[in-house]
Design a protein around this motif. Sequence first.
Motif, PDB file in Angstrom:
ATOM      1  N   PHE A 159       0.822  -1.201   0.000  1.00  0.00           N
ATOM      2  CA  PHE A 159       0.000   0.000   0.000  1.00  0.00           C
ATOM      3  C   PHE A 159       0.859   1.254   0.000  1.00  0.00           C
ATOM      4  O   PHE A 159       1.907   1.290   0.665  1.00  0.00           O
ATOM      5  CB  PHE A 159      -0.896   0.023   1.239  1.00  0.00           C
ATOM      6  N   PRO A 160       0.461   2.290  -0.737  1.00  0.00           N
ATOM      7  CA  PRO A 160       1.138   3.584  -0.598  1.00  0.00           C
ATOM      8  C   PRO A 160       1.052   4.047   0.860  1.00  0.00           C
ATOM      9  O   PRO A 160       0.085   3.732   1.560  1.00  0.00           O
ATOM     10  CB  PRO A 160       0.336   4.512  -1.520  1.00  0.00           C
ATOM     11  N   PRO A 161       2.051   4.779   1.343  1.00  0.00           N
ATOM     12  CA  PRO A 161       2.064   5.180   2.758  1.00  0.00           C
ATOM     13  C   PRO A 161       0.875   6.033   3.151  1.00  0.00           C
ATOM     14  O   PRO A 161       0.516   6.079   4.324  1.00  0.00           O
ATOM     15  CB  PRO A 161       3.386   5.944   2.898  1.00  0.00           C
ATOM     16  N   TRP A 162       0.230   6.708   2.201  1.00  0.00           N
ATOM     17  CA  TRP A 162      -0.900   7.572   2.522  1.00  0.00           C
ATOM     18  C   TRP A 162      -2.249   6.848   2.418  1.00  0.00           C
ATOM     19  O   TRP A 162      -3.282   7.426   2.684  1.00  0.00           O
ATOM     20  CB  TRP A 162      -0.918   8.772   1.588  1.00  0.00           C
ATOM     21  N   SER A 163      -2.238   5.571   2.017  1.00  0.00           N
ATOM     22  CA  SER A 163      -3.486   4.869   1.775  1.00  0.00           C
ATOM     23  C   SER A 163      -4.201   4.540   3.079  1.00  0.00           C
ATOM     24  O   SER A 163      -3.596   4.028   4.025  1.00  0.00           O
ATOM     25  CB  SER A 163      -3.217   3.573   1.008  1.00  0.00           C
ATOM     26  N   LYS A 164      -5.507   4.794   3.107  1.00  0.00           N
ATOM     27  CA  LYS A 164      -6.320   4.409   4.254  1.00  0.00           C
ATOM     28  C   LYS A 164      -6.552   2.905   4.296  1.00  0.00           C
ATOM     29  O   LYS A 164      -6.993   2.371   5.308  1.00  0.00           O
ATOM     30  CB  LYS A 164      -7.659   5.143   4.214  1.00  0.00           C
ATOM     31  N   MET A 165      -6.258   2.217   3.185  1.00  0.00           N
ATOM     32  CA  MET A 165      -6.414   0.766   3.156  1.00  0.00           C
ATOM     33  C   MET A 165      -5.238   0.056   3.808  1.00  0.00           C
ATOM     34  O   MET A 165      -5.302  -1.135   4.068  1.00  0.00           O
ATOM     35  CB  MET A 165      -6.545   0.294   1.704  1.00  0.00           C
ATOM     36  N   ALA A 166      -4.142   0.770   4.074  1.00  0.00           N
ATOM     37  CA  ALA A 166      -2.939   0.136   4.600  1.00  0.00           C
ATOM     38  C   ALA A 166      -3.168  -0.507   5.958  1.00  0.00           C
ATOM     39  O   ALA A 166      -2.432  -1.417   6.350  1.00  0.00           O
ATOM     40  CB  ALA A 166      -1.814   1.160   4.693  1.00  0.00           C
ATOM     41  N   HIS A 167      -4.183  -0.048   6.686  1.00  0.00           N
ATOM     42  CA  HIS A 167      -4.436  -0.578   8.023  1.00  0.00           C
ATOM     43  C   HIS A 167      -5.659  -1.490   8.045  1.00  0.00           C
ATOM     44  O   HIS A 167      -6.181  -1.795   9.108  1.00  0.00           O
ATOM     45  CB  HIS A 167      -4.632   0.588   8.999  1.00  0.00           C
ATOM     46  N   ALA A 168      -6.097  -1.931   6.869  1.00  0.00           N
ATOM     47  CA  ALA A 168      -7.299  -2.760   6.808  1.00  0.00           C
ATOM     48  C   ALA A 168      -7.022  -4.214   7.187  1.00  0.00           C
ATOM     49  O   ALA A 168      -7.947  -4.998   7.355  1.00  0.00           O
ATOM     50  CB  ALA A 168      -7.902  -2.694   5.410  1.00  0.00           C
ATOM     51  N   GLY A 169      -5.748  -4.581   7.287  1.00  0.00           N
ATOM     52  CA  GLY A 169      -5.394  -5.923   7.725  1.00  0.00           C
ATOM     53  C   GLY A 169      -5.353  -6.965   6.627  1.00  0.00           C
ATOM     54  O   GLY A 169      -5.143  -8.145   6.896  1.00  0.00           O
ATOM     55  N   GLU A 170      -5.558  -6.577   5.383  1.00  0.00           N
ATOM     56  CA  GLU A 170      -5.539  -7.519   4.269  1.00  0.00           C
ATOM     57  C   GLU A 170      -4.300  -7.274   3.419  1.00  0.00           C
ATOM     58  O   GLU A 170      -4.184  -6.247   2.754  1.00  0.00           O
ATOM     59  CB  GLU A 170      -6.794  -7.371   3.408  1.00  0.00           C
ATOM     60  N   PRO A 171      -3.335  -8.212   3.440  1.00  0.00           N
ATOM     61  CA  PRO A 171      -2.101  -7.986   2.684  1.00  0.00           C
ATOM     62  C   PRO A 171      -2.348  -8.034   1.187  1.00  0.00           C
ATOM     63  O   PRO A 171      -3.284  -8.692   0.706  1.00  0.00           O
ATOM     64  CB  PRO A 171      -1.201  -9.138   3.131  1.00  0.00           C
ATOM     65  N   LEU A 172      -1.508  -7.343   0.443  1.00  0.00           N
ATOM     66  CA  LEU A 172      -1.579  -7.399  -1.011  1.00  0.00           C
ATOM     67  C   LEU A 172      -0.732  -8.568  -1.504  1.00  0.00           C
ATOM     68  O   LEU A 172       0.330  -8.851  -0.954  1.00  0.00           O
ATOM     69  CB  LEU A 172      -1.067  -6.084  -1.603  1.00  0.00           C
ATOM     70  N   PRO A 173      -1.170  -9.244  -2.571  1.00  0.00           N
ATOM     71  CA  PRO A 173      -0.433 -10.424  -3.017  1.00  0.00           C
ATOM     72  C   PRO A 173       0.884 -10.063  -3.690  1.00  0.00           C
ATOM     73  O   PRO A 173       0.994  -9.042  -4.380  1.00  0.00           O
ATOM     74  CB  PRO A 173      -1.393 -11.075  -4.014  1.00  0.00           C
ATOM     75  N   SER A 174       1.871 -10.909  -3.476  1.00  0.00           N
ATOM     76  CA  SER A 174       3.130 -10.788  -4.197  1.00  0.00           C
ATOM     77  C   SER A 174       2.927 -11.295  -5.624  1.00  0.00           C
ATOM     78  O   SER A 174       1.909 -11.927  -5.956  1.00  0.00           O
ATOM     79  CB  SER A 174       4.214 -11.618  -3.516  1.00  0.00           C
ATOM     80  N   ALA A 175       3.918 -11.052  -6.476  1.00  0.00           N
ATOM     81  CA  ALA A 175       3.839 -11.555  -7.845  1.00  0.00           C
ATOM     82  C   ALA A 175       3.743 -13.077  -7.849  1.00  0.00           C
ATOM     83  O   ALA A 175       2.963 -13.657  -8.621  1.00  0.00           O
ATOM     84  CB  ALA A 175       5.048 -11.087  -8.644  1.00  0.00           C
ATOM     85  N   GLN A 176       4.506 -13.740  -6.997  1.00  0.00           N
ATOM     86  CA  GLN A 176       4.455 -15.204  -6.953  1.00  0.00           C
ATOM     87  C   GLN A 176       3.089 -15.695  -6.493  1.00  0.00           C
ATOM     88  O   GLN A 176       2.562 -16.680  -7.026  1.00  0.00           O
ATOM     89  CB  GLN A 176       5.542 -15.745  -6.021  1.00  0.00           C
ATOM     90  N   GLU A 177       2.489 -14.996  -5.533  1.00  0.00           N
ATOM     91  CA  GLU A 177       1.143 -15.372  -5.086  1.00  0.00           C
ATOM     92  C   GLU A 177       0.117 -15.185  -6.196  1.00  0.00           C
ATOM     93  O   GLU A 177      -0.805 -15.989  -6.347  1.00  0.00           O
ATOM     94  CB  GLU A 177       0.778 -14.575  -3.842  1.00  0.00           C
ATOM     95  N   VAL A 178       0.258 -14.117  -6.968  1.00  0.00           N
ATOM     96  CA  VAL A 178      -0.639 -13.912  -8.108  1.00  0.00           C
ATOM     97  C   VAL A 178      -0.462 -15.037  -9.118  1.00  0.00           C
ATOM     98  O   VAL A 178      -1.441 -15.624  -9.601  1.00  0.00           O
ATOM     99  CB  VAL A 178      -0.381 -12.546  -8.764  1.00  0.00           C
ATOM    100  N   LEU A 179       0.784 -15.362  -9.428  1.00  0.00           N
ATOM    101  CA  LEU A 179       1.053 -16.430 -10.391  1.00  0.00           C
ATOM    102  C   LEU A 179       0.490 -17.760  -9.891  1.00  0.00           C
ATOM    103  O   LEU A 179      -0.158 -18.497 -10.648  1.00  0.00           O
ATOM    104  CB  LEU A 179       2.557 -16.547 -10.631  1.00  0.00           C
ATOM    105  N   ASP A 180       0.704 -18.059  -8.610  1.00  0.00           N
ATOM    106  CA  ASP A 180       0.191 -19.319  -8.055  1.00  0.00           C
ATOM    107  C   ASP A 180      -1.334 -19.379  -8.141  1.00  0.00           C
ATOM    108  O   ASP A 180      -1.918 -20.454  -8.371  1.00  0.00           O
ATOM    109  CB  ASP A 180       0.632 -19.475  -6.598  1.00  0.00           C
ATOM    110  N   SER A 181      -2.000 -18.222  -7.972  1.00  0.00           N
ATOM    111  CA  SER A 181      -3.461 -18.197  -7.980  1.00  0.00           C
ATOM    112  C   SER A 181      -4.045 -18.507  -9.351  1.00  0.00           C
ATOM    113  O   SER A 181      -5.236 -18.817  -9.473  1.00  0.00           O
ATOM    114  CB  SER A 181      -3.967 -16.833  -7.500  1.00  0.00           C
ATOM    115  N   LEU A 182      -3.213 -18.438 -10.401  1.00  0.00           N
ATOM    116  CA  LEU A 182      -3.697 -18.729 -11.751  1.00  0.00           C
ATOM    117  C   LEU A 182      -3.806 -20.229 -12.016  1.00  0.00           C
ATOM    118  O   LEU A 182      -4.482 -20.635 -12.969  1.00  0.00           O
ATOM    119  CB  LEU A 182      -2.767 -18.088 -12.789  1.00  0.00           C
ATOM    120  N   HIS A 183      -3.118 -21.054 -11.208  1.00  0.00           N
ATOM    121  CA  HIS A 183      -3.198 -22.514 -11.311  1.00  0.00           C
ATOM    122  C   HIS A 183      -2.906 -22.984 -12.741  1.00  0.00           C
ATOM    123  O   HIS A 183      -3.677 -23.728 -13.350  1.00  0.00           O
ATOM    124  CB  HIS A 183      -4.581 -23.014 -10.869  1.00  0.00           C
TER     125      HIS A 183
END
Length: 226
Positions: A159-183
Amino acid sequence: MHEHSESSHAETVAAQPNNPQEFWEGHYGQRDQIWSGNPNPLLVREAERLPAGRALDLGCGEGADAVWLATQGWQVTAVDVSSTALERGRAAAVRASVDELIDWQQHDLGESFPDAEFDLVSAQFLQSPIPLDRERILQKALDSLAPGGSLLIVGHAEFPPWSKMAHAGEPLPSAQEVLDSLHLDPRGWVTKLCSEEPRSVVGPDGNRVTLVDSVVMVTRATPSPA
């Protein structure tokens, strides 16, 4: 949901209707122009290496990527849930004299998807402050690719440092996680990119910061001649 405006999600996260069309219409209703009007640089970098063909722009926003692709000779299907965004994109295409190369379609991608085959599908920052079945949408994108066609996925890896979503507790996926999710079945797909890439931007406070994007690009294998 698309091109860059680094404060955009922070401005709309306070009030979140669960209906995607209602949410994004409210988002685009904030100002006459939300995004920068410039194409996303990673799309430009990768698409310039490909022969022009049929492209699908998922969550096209105000159309900067679709217009740029059309200026490079691509036949583009540009999709967004917001009619306001599509109207702005169409107007931008008219100004650039490429409207005849772009088919603007309104879809809630969780409910419907363009019925066609594409040589390139672009998913630039297909991330949302409200629920979005991104994995299912990306599976549909894979299914829509012609042999030899590519899916390019670019997203926020942090998350950008100014984003209000940064404290929502949901991590953003890494590139490898995105790739893995494509199965992906490795027998039918080639992974061209799977990386985190830094990007220098000026934030809403005027200070320059470095953000990190996840970048994944996969290509459907071309069948071998019999």
